[in-house]
Scaffold this motif. Structure first.
Motif, PDB file in Angstrom:
ATOM      1  N   ASP A 186       1.212  -1.325  -0.538  1.00 48.02           N
ATOM      2  CA  ASP A 186       0.235  -0.310   0.024  1.00 48.02           C
ATOM      3  C   ASP A 186       1.038   1.583  -0.151  1.00 48.02           C
ATOM      4  OD1 ASP A 186      -2.297  -1.425   0.294  1.00 48.02           O
ATOM      5  OD2 ASP A 186      -2.577  -1.394   2.349  1.00 48.02           O
ATOM      6  N   VAL A 187       0.378   2.219  -0.556  1.00 47.69           N
ATOM      7  CA  VAL A 187       1.133   3.636  -0.850  1.00 47.69           C
ATOM      8  C   VAL A 187       0.456   4.084   0.123  1.00 47.69           C
ATOM      9  CG1 VAL A 187       1.201   5.472  -1.553  1.00 47.69           C
ATOM     10  CG2 VAL A 187       0.810   3.890  -3.010  1.00 47.69           C
ATOM     11  N   THR A 188       2.089   4.434   0.989  1.00 47.54           N
ATOM     12  CA  THR A 188       1.806   4.641   2.719  1.00 47.54           C
ATOM     13  C   THR A 188       2.650   5.395   2.608  1.00 47.54           C
ATOM     14  OG1 THR A 188       2.813   3.219   4.495  1.00 47.54           O
ATOM     15  CG2 THR A 188       0.424   2.345   3.441  1.00 47.54           C
ATOM     16  N   PRO A 189       3.013   6.708   4.402  1.00 47.41           N
ATOM     17  CA  PRO A 189       4.188   7.514   4.309  1.00 47.41           C
ATOM     18  C   PRO A 189       5.448   6.521   4.673  1.00 47.41           C
ATOM     19  CG  PRO A 189       2.807   8.322   4.999  1.00 47.41           C
ATOM     20  CD  PRO A 189       2.002   6.711   4.663  1.00 47.41           C
ATOM     21  N   GLN A 190       4.963   5.296   5.063  1.00 41.03           N
ATOM     22  CA  GLN A 190       6.396   3.993   6.176  1.00 41.03           C
ATOM     23  C   GLN A 190       7.012   4.197   3.784  1.00 41.03           C
ATOM     24  OE1 GLN A 190       3.405   4.476   7.228  1.00 41.03           O
ATOM     25  NE2 GLN A 190       3.709   5.596   9.576  1.00 41.03           N
ATOM     26  N   ASN A 191       5.702   3.217   3.670  1.00 45.16           N
ATOM     27  CA  ASN A 191       6.539   2.542   2.438  1.00 45.16           C
ATOM     28  C   ASN A 191       7.022   3.004   0.845  1.00 45.16           C
ATOM     29  OD1 ASN A 191       5.568  -0.288   3.214  1.00 45.16           O
ATOM     30  ND2 ASN A 191       3.991  -0.049   2.444  1.00 45.16           N
ATOM     31  N   LEU A 192       6.917   4.614   1.050  1.00 52.24           N
ATOM     32  CA  LEU A 192       7.612   5.363   0.018  1.00 52.24           C
ATOM     33  C   LEU A 192       8.598   5.704   1.048  1.00 52.24           C
ATOM     34  CD1 LEU A 192       4.663   8.015  -0.166  1.00 52.24           C
ATOM     35  CD2 LEU A 192       5.243   6.431  -2.152  1.00 52.24           C
ATOM     36  N   GLU A 193       8.519   5.698   1.999  1.00 54.70           N
ATOM     37  CA  GLU A 193      10.466   6.178   2.137  1.00 54.70           C
ATOM     38  C   GLU A 193      11.508   4.792   2.764  1.00 54.70           C
ATOM     39  OE1 GLU A 193      11.739   8.730   3.904  1.00 54.70           O
ATOM     40  OE2 GLU A 193      10.605   9.653   3.875  1.00 54.70           O
ATOM     41  N   TRP A 194      10.463   3.740   2.820  1.00 49.80           N
ATOM     42  CA  TRP A 194      11.359   2.327   2.147  1.00 49.80           C
ATOM     43  C   TRP A 194      11.900   2.265   0.361  1.00 49.80           C
ATOM     44  CZ3 TRP A 194       9.369  -1.206  -1.426  1.00 49.80           C
ATOM     45  CH2 TRP A 194       9.838  -2.061  -1.405  1.00 49.80           C
ATOM     46  N   ALA A 195      11.027   3.128  -0.509  1.00 45.57           N
ATOM     47  CA  ALA A 195      11.239   2.535  -1.856  1.00 45.57           C
ATOM     48  C   ALA A 195      11.844   4.114  -1.952  1.00 45.57           C
ATOM     49  CB  ALA A 195       9.613   2.907  -2.465  1.00 45.57           C
ATOM     50  N   LYS A 196      12.046   4.631  -1.479  1.00 46.21           N
ATOM     51  CA  LYS A 196      13.030   6.059  -1.615  1.00 46.21           C
ATOM     52  C   LYS A 196      14.507   5.314  -1.063  1.00 46.21           C
ATOM     53  CE  LYS A 196       9.941   9.922  -0.383  1.00 46.21           C
ATOM     54  NZ  LYS A 196       9.888  10.769   0.325  1.00 46.21           N
ATOM     55  N   ARG A 197      14.859   4.906  -0.071  1.00 41.87           N
ATOM     56  CA  ARG A 197      16.505   4.342   0.419  1.00 41.87           C
ATOM     57  C   ARG A 197      16.311   2.856  -0.528  1.00 41.87           C
ATOM     58  NH1 ARG A 197      13.119   4.147   4.939  1.00 41.87           N
ATOM     59  NH2 ARG A 197      13.395   2.166   5.747  1.00 41.87           N
TER      60      ARG A 197
END
Length: 67
Positions: free
Chosen positions: A41-52
């Protein structure tokens, strides 16, 4: 490459609808693309994971998730 209709990916049935699937051209990979390719799901935590993941692996981060 983000979808302008994120609600479309949340329909019941477990499959991503065709209208939100797209192919990447070039090296432009967004965190949202990586999150969606991972089936998350597109969540702030998953977006941070993806950025890293993108910082570490570059555009290959998306390629590694796709069949």
């Amino acid at each position: 490459m983000s979808t302008s209709r994120p609600e479309a990916s949340r329909r019941s049935g477990g499959c991503t609808p065709d209208e939100v699937l797209h192919a990447r051209t070039g090296d432009d990979v967004s965190p949202e693309d990586v999150v969606l390719a991972a089936g998350r799901d597109v969540t702030p935590q998953n977006l941070e994971w993806a950025k890293r993941k993108i910082e570490k692996e570059g555009p290959a981060a998306l390629d590694k998730l796709l069949p």
